[in-house]
Scaffold this motif. Structure first.
Motif, PDB file in Angstrom:
ATOM      1  N   PHE A  88       0.837  -1.203   0.000  1.00  0.00           N
ATOM      2  CA  PHE A  88       0.000   0.000   0.000  1.00  0.00           C
ATOM      3  C   PHE A  88       0.874   1.257   0.000  1.00  0.00           C
ATOM      4  N   PRO A  89       0.548   2.247  -0.875  1.00  0.00           N
ATOM      5  CA  PRO A  89       1.275   3.516  -0.817  1.00  0.00           C
ATOM      6  C   PRO A  89       0.864   4.289   0.449  1.00  0.00           C
ATOM      7  N   TRP A  90       1.670   5.266   0.859  1.00  0.00           N
ATOM      8  CA  TRP A  90       1.376   5.981   2.109  1.00  0.00           C
ATOM      9  C   TRP A  90       0.033   6.682   2.056  1.00  0.00           C
ATOM     10  N   SER A 124      -1.686 -11.770   2.812  1.00  0.00           N
ATOM     11  CA  SER A 124      -1.252 -13.162   2.738  1.00  0.00           C
ATOM     12  C   SER A 124      -2.110 -14.004   1.797  1.00  0.00           C
ATOM     13  N   HIS A 125      -3.328 -13.538   1.475  1.00  0.00           N
ATOM     14  CA  HIS A 125      -4.169 -14.354   0.612  1.00  0.00           C
ATOM     15  C   HIS A 125      -4.671 -13.615  -0.625  1.00  0.00           C
ATOM     16  N   GLY A 126      -4.551 -12.276  -0.639  1.00  0.00           N
ATOM     17  CA  GLY A 126      -4.903 -11.493  -1.815  1.00  0.00           C
ATOM     18  C   GLY A 126      -6.380 -11.533  -2.185  1.00  0.00           C
ATOM     19  N   PHE A 127      -7.225 -11.872  -1.210  1.00  0.00           N
ATOM     20  CA  PHE A 127      -8.630 -12.079  -1.495  1.00  0.00           C
ATOM     21  C   PHE A 127      -9.444 -11.019  -0.767  1.00  0.00           C
ATOM     22  N   VAL A 128     -10.136 -10.130  -1.531  1.00  0.00           N
ATOM     23  CA  VAL A 128     -10.760  -8.946  -0.946  1.00  0.00           C
ATOM     24  C   VAL A 128     -11.933  -9.288  -0.031  1.00  0.00           C
ATOM     25  N   LEU A 129     -12.881 -10.104  -0.520  1.00  0.00           N
ATOM     26  CA  LEU A 129     -14.101 -10.338   0.259  1.00  0.00           C
ATOM     27  C   LEU A 129     -13.819 -10.997   1.603  1.00  0.00           C
ATOM     28  N   ALA A 138      -7.931  -3.984  -6.605  1.00  0.00           N
ATOM     29  CA  ALA A 138      -8.267  -4.802  -5.429  1.00  0.00           C
ATOM     30  C   ALA A 138      -8.038  -4.011  -4.143  1.00  0.00           C
ATOM     31  N   GLU A 139      -6.965  -3.206  -4.124  1.00  0.00           N
ATOM     32  CA  GLU A 139      -6.683  -2.406  -2.925  1.00  0.00           C
ATOM     33  C   GLU A 139      -7.732  -1.311  -2.725  1.00  0.00           C
ATOM     34  N   TRP A 140      -8.143  -0.677  -3.830  1.00  0.00           N
ATOM     35  CA  TRP A 140      -9.225   0.324  -3.758  1.00  0.00           C
ATOM     36  C   TRP A 140     -10.517  -0.323  -3.231  1.00  0.00           C
ATOM     37  N   LEU A 141     -10.795  -1.513  -3.777  1.00  0.00           N
ATOM     38  CA  LEU A 141     -12.009  -2.224  -3.384  1.00  0.00           C
ATOM     39  C   LEU A 141     -11.970  -2.573  -1.897  1.00  0.00           C
TER      40      LEU A 141
END
Lengths: 226, 100
Positions: free
Chosen positions: A31-33, A58-63, B4-7
């Protein structure tokens, strides 16, 4: 309001250290600052953010990450509900702001002061809340600025800092012997589900629900025999 | 930032404010509900324990030992930052030891 602004400073200093550490970890995950600053400003929930970012990293999964983070935030139902007296006489737009800037620290301080001094109210809550959210945004983005500038710390076991943070946060939630059974059940079930290949965020939520229901069943059985 | 980060940030913000708003609107009734109250009391601690369990799953013994060190420090200090520092120190030292 000024009183609230100043009274919370010692607690804010503690949150700043924690926020800084979170910022470093979030930056290491990518994440950027300014993304960290945005998240801290619009989410404003320390443990929820740390959980969601760790799960996402660690899992890259948003939900799954949102589910785990949001479930942890359910305690705010009770926290905000307990403020109904404090916020009774303020206009709606102030209420809508106050609930966003209320965190564990300024809520606890407001309630503790109000117990001794009934003049402590919405202004104190809002003053201390403004301090908390400002300190949280600044400390997390400062951490992310530093964290983005240093090399990959994952090799040194940096990810374990999250585990240690979770252990410390669990410690703060310890409620004596009645906690033993639900926590033991949660630990074993979650561990088993992850080992069996279930996604971590789902395993955590499912394992926790089994732990909570174990506690409920035991309570119900005690009431029956009593 | 990736989409994905925005979401993640967007959904987490909506979920976080949604819970606060629910607390403002119906919180009294929810918090006083005899069926829901114990659930809401027990859930946060269990989630934390679940998080610890999932982050230890499949990890080598050195990580479990560092977790025990962190637990001991957490019990005595009850401080998040002190526990994080002690846990990190334990895992770094652990990785240097020849038998791990």
């Amino acid at each position: 309001m000024k009183q609230g602004f100043l009274s919370i400073l010692p607690l804010a200093a503690g949150a700043a250290l924690y926020g800084f550490a979170f910022g470093v970890l979030a930056a290491q995950i990518g994440f950027p600052w300014w993304g960290v600053a945005l998240m801290s400003g619009v989410v404003h929930a320390g443990s929820s953010q740390i959980v969601a970012v760790e799960q996402f990293g660690s899992h890259g999964f948003v939900l799954g990450a949102v589910l785990a983070g949001a479930a942890l935030n359910l305690r705010y139902l009770g926290i905000i509900a307990s403020l109904s007296e404090v916020l009774r006489d303020v206009p709606l737009r102030v209420k809508l702001l106050a609930i966003h800037i209320t965190g564990d620290e300024n809520w606890a301080l407001t309630m503790a002061r109000r117990a001794h001094d009934p003049t402590i109210g919405a202004a104190f809550l809002i003053g201390s809340g403004l301090t908390m959210i400002s300190v949280w945004v600044i400390s997390t983005s400062a951490g992310a600025l530093i964290g983005g500038a240093i090399p990959d710390l994952e090799g040194y076991g940096l990810g374990f800092a999250f585990t240690a943070a979770f252990i410390a946060m669990a410690r703060a939630m310890w409620r004596g012997r009645r906690t033993v059974l639900p926590w033991a059940v949660t630990f074993v079930v979650t561990l088993g589900l992850v080992q069996a290949g279930m996604g971590a965020a789902y395993a955590i939520v499912l394992g926790s629900l089994v732990g909570v229901f174990t506690a409920q069943m035991r309570r119900a059985r005690r009431e029956e025999t009593a | 930032m990736s989409s994905a980060e925005w979401l993640l940030i967007g959904l987490l913000a909506v979920a976080s404010y949604g819970v606060r708003l629910a607390g403002l609107i119906g919180g009294r009734a929810i918090a006083a509900n005899p069926r829901l109250k114990p659930f809401l009391d027990d859930l946060p601690g269990c989630l934390m324990v679940g998080l610890v369990a999932s982050s230890l799953a499949g990890e080598p013994i050195v990580t479990w030992l560092a977790a025990l060190v962190a637990l001991a420090v957490a019990i005595t200090s009850n401080n998040v930052v002190v526990t994080m520092a002690a846990g990190l120190a334990a895992i770094i030292v652990g990785h240097q030891l020849p038998f791990f």
